[in-house]
Design a protein around this motif. Sequence first.
Motif, mmCIF file in Angstrom:
data_model
loop_
_atom_site.group_PDB
_atom_site.id
_atom_site.type_symbol
_atom_site.label_atom_id
_atom_site.label_comp_id
_atom_site.label_asym_id
_atom_site.label_seq_id
_atom_site.Cartn_x
_atom_site.Cartn_y
_atom_site.Cartn_z
ATOM 1 N N ASN A 1 42.287 -33.580 -14.392
ATOM 2 C CA ASN A 1 42.003 -33.641 -13.391
ATOM 3 C C ASN A 1 42.938 -32.981 -12.095
ATOM 4 O O ASN A 1 43.914 -33.301 -12.143
ATOM 5 N N ASP B 1 39.004 -40.691 -11.717
ATOM 6 C CA ASP B 1 40.097 -40.885 -12.368
ATOM 7 C C ASP B 1 39.322 -42.488 -12.437
ATOM 8 O O ASP B 1 39.418 -43.517 -12.985
ATOM 9 N N GLU C 1 38.782 -44.438 -15.535
ATOM 10 C CA GLU C 1 39.554 -45.282 -16.276
ATOM 11 C C GLU C 1 38.833 -46.525 -16.412
ATOM 12 O O GLU C 1 38.483 -47.552 -16.868
ATOM 13 N N HIS D 1 49.828 -37.182 -18.712
ATOM 14 C CA HIS D 1 48.819 -37.755 -17.512
ATOM 15 C C HIS D 1 49.427 -36.857 -16.135
ATOM 16 O O HIS D 1 48.423 -36.757 -14.615
ATOM 17 N N ARG E 1 43.645 -36.456 -18.197
ATOM 18 C CA ARG E 1 43.181 -37.471 -18.609
ATOM 19 C C ARG E 1 43.150 -37.898 -19.864
ATOM 20 O O ARG E 1 42.979 -39.322 -20.314
#
Length: 731
Positions: free
Chosen positions: A468, A481, A485, A508, A513
Motif C-alpha cells: 500500500n 488497509d 485487516e 508494515h 501489507r
Amino acid sequence: MERAGGSRRLSIPSTQVLEEQAQESDDLTDSEESIYSGLEDSASDSSTEEEAEDQDNSDEGVLKGSSLSKKAQAGVASQKREQVQCQSLEAESMPSAQQDLPRRDEYEEDSSDEEDVRNTVGNIPMEWYQDYPHVGYDLDGKRIYKPIRTKDELDKFLDKMENPDYWRTVQDKLTGVDVRLTDEQVELVQRLQKGQFGDVHLNPYEPAIDFFSSQVMIHPVTNRPADKRSFIPSLLEKEKVSKLVHAIKMGWIKPRKPKEDTPSYYDLWAQEDPNSILGRHKMHVPAPKLRLPGHEESYNPPPEYLLSEEEKLAWEQQEAAERKLNFLPQQYRCLRAVPAYARFIHERFERCLDLYLCPRQRKMRVNVDPEDLIPKLPKPRDLQPFPTTQALVYRGHTGLVRCLSISPSGQWLVSGSDDGTVRFWEVSSARCMKTLPVEGVVKSVAWNPNPAVCLVAVAVEQSVLLVNPGLGDKLLYGSTDQLIEAYEPPEEERLQPVTWAVAASAEHSRGVRLIIRHGKPVKQVTWHPRGDYLASVLADDSHMQVLIHQASKRWSQSPFRRSKGQVQCVLFHPLRPFFFVATQRYVRLYNLLKQELAKKLLTNCKWVSSMAIHPAGDNLICGSYDSKLAWFDLDLSTKPYRVLRHHKKALRSVAFHKHYPLFASGSDDGSVIVCHGMVYNDLLQNPLIVPVKVLKGHAPARDLGVLDVLFHPTQPWLFSSGADATIRLFA
C-alpha cells in the motif's frame, strides 16, 4: 462296364491289341474316335456320386479354349491315355469294372461334321482350372485330370536333346497332354506361318469372273424403261449454271490462286507491324548490339593502349573470363599490313548462335505505377494524437529499470529496478515520492486496476509483496488497509501451493501489507481487471508455473495439471473470463468458467517475450525476441493477421492504450515504435495498422535497450524504461 454279384471284373487289353489300335488310328473317322471317349477315367473312378456332385458344385463358370485335336491328334492322344490307364490298372491289380472294348458307339448315328471335343467345359479361360487337379470334364461328365509333371528344367533339357520329336510336340490346353504333330499338320502350320492358304489345292490366282459383262444378254438384270430425265436437260441445273456464270462475269467469284512454291523467309529480329492484330502486344525483343570498336582495336593505337611485356605476361596468365580485353592491341605501320583476324569465324559463329538461340517470349506488360501497389494509408498527421516528443525523464534508479505500472487515475507511477528498490513517482513532475527497498531484483510490478483499492503487487525473488503506497487520497489507502485487516481466516486450514503471511511491523511501516511466498523465483505478476485476483508466473518447468491468487480470501491455486512448456507471461481478458498463457511459441486461451482450452494461437515466432490485449478484447499483440510483432484477430484465425518487423533487435515489451487506437513496442535497439491500430466494430472491415512515430532517447547498455513500455490510462502519453536506469515520458 458291367457289375454282377457285387464284384467287378476288368478285361484289360494286351499290348499287341494296343499296338494294332495305334497303327489303325490314322484311318479312324470322327464316329470311330468316340469309342475311346469313355476310357479317360483316372484313378478317382471309384469315388462315390456324392463326392463327384460336391466337386462339380465347387467349379464355377464356363470357359473359353481352343482344341488342337484334329482327327489324327484325337486318335493318338486317346491311345496314349489308354496305355497309361491300362498300365496303372495292371500295377494296382485292383478290379474296378468289366469293360468291353467293341461296345456300340453312342455317336454312331450322328451325322454332324463337328469334331469330337473331349473336354466339354466350353469356351472359357483355362486359367480358371490352375488351382484344381483336373482341367475339365469329358462327355460322360467325368473329370479329365491333369497329367503329372515332375520334370525340372534339367529333365526338360535332356528330353529336348534325346527326343527327336520334341520340336513337333505340343500341349493340348483342354486336356493337358502332349500331342505329337504329324507331317501334314506340321506342313499346315508352316504354310499358315508363311501367310499362305491352308488348302494346298487352292489357287489364289484364278481369273476373276465379272458379274456384269459388256455383252448384251437376252435376259438383262433389269428391264425397266429409262427415265425421262436421263435424256431431257434439267431446268434447275440450267438455272444454277447461269447464276454461277453471271457471278464469275461480275467478279463475285474469283478463281483460286495457284500456290507459290517459292519459300518465304522472315527476319527474326525485324520490327513487327504495329497495325497487325498482335501489334499491341510488344513482342519485339531487340537483338543485343555489339560493342563499338575502340582505340585499342585500331591498327595503329595510341601508345597508352599498347601493353608492356609485363602486362602481356599477366594477360596471358589470366583466365579468359577475367580478361578485360579478349585480344592484345597491336601496332602496324599501315592498314595493308594488318593480317586476317584469326578468331573471325569463331566469333561470327558465336554471334549467330546468340541470335538464333536467344529466347523470345511474349510478355504482357502492364503499365502499373509502382506507387499504386503501395497500400494507401492515412498520413500520420491525420491520426493524431499520439506521442511525438520526450517530455520528462525520471532519474533515480542505479540499475536496470525492468518494469513499470501506473495507477488507475494516472497520477502515480511505480517502477522496479535491479538496484533492489521500488520507486513511486508523480507523473506530472517526475518527482520520486517514495522509495521501497526490497531484498533482491524486482522482476515485475502491477498496480491494482480497481480505482477503489490502492494496492501494488511487487515480484521480488521468490515472493510477491502486496504494498500500500499511501499516496493520494487518505480515505482511499485507508479503506484499503481496512479491507486487508477485515480478513477472517477459515476454521479449517486448506492446503495451498504458496504461503500467505502478514508483513512484520518494520515492513508494515514501509507499506508492505501481505507477503505471498512461493517455492520458486517469480517472473511476472498481473492483476485481473476487477482487482481481486492476481496471477504469478514462476521460473519452473512443472505444472506449478502459473498460480492464481485471490487477495480478499488469501487463497491460491494452480489451474493446470500438467505443463505445456515454459511459460513466458500470462494475461487476463479485460471483459470475459478468459486467461492467456504464452509459452515460447504458442499462446493458449483458456476458458476459466468451463475450465478448458478455448483456442491455441500460432505465433510463428521463435520465442515470445511479451503480449498485450486490446481493450475490446478481440485483438492481441505478441512481441518476440526475433524482432517480430504479431497481431492476432481472435475472431478471424489462430494465425497472425499481420506480422510487423519494424525493429532490428529483440522486442522486450508491447502495450495497448486503453482509450486511444494506439499500441507501442520497445526493443533492444533503444527505440520505441508507436503505431496506430484502429479496430472497427464492423466485422467485415480489417483493423487499420499504421506506424506513426519512432521514439528514441534510451541509450543501450549491456546489449539491452528499452525493457518496458506503458501507456497513460487517459492521456496519449507513453512511458518507457530502459537499461540506462531512466524512465522517459513521451507526450
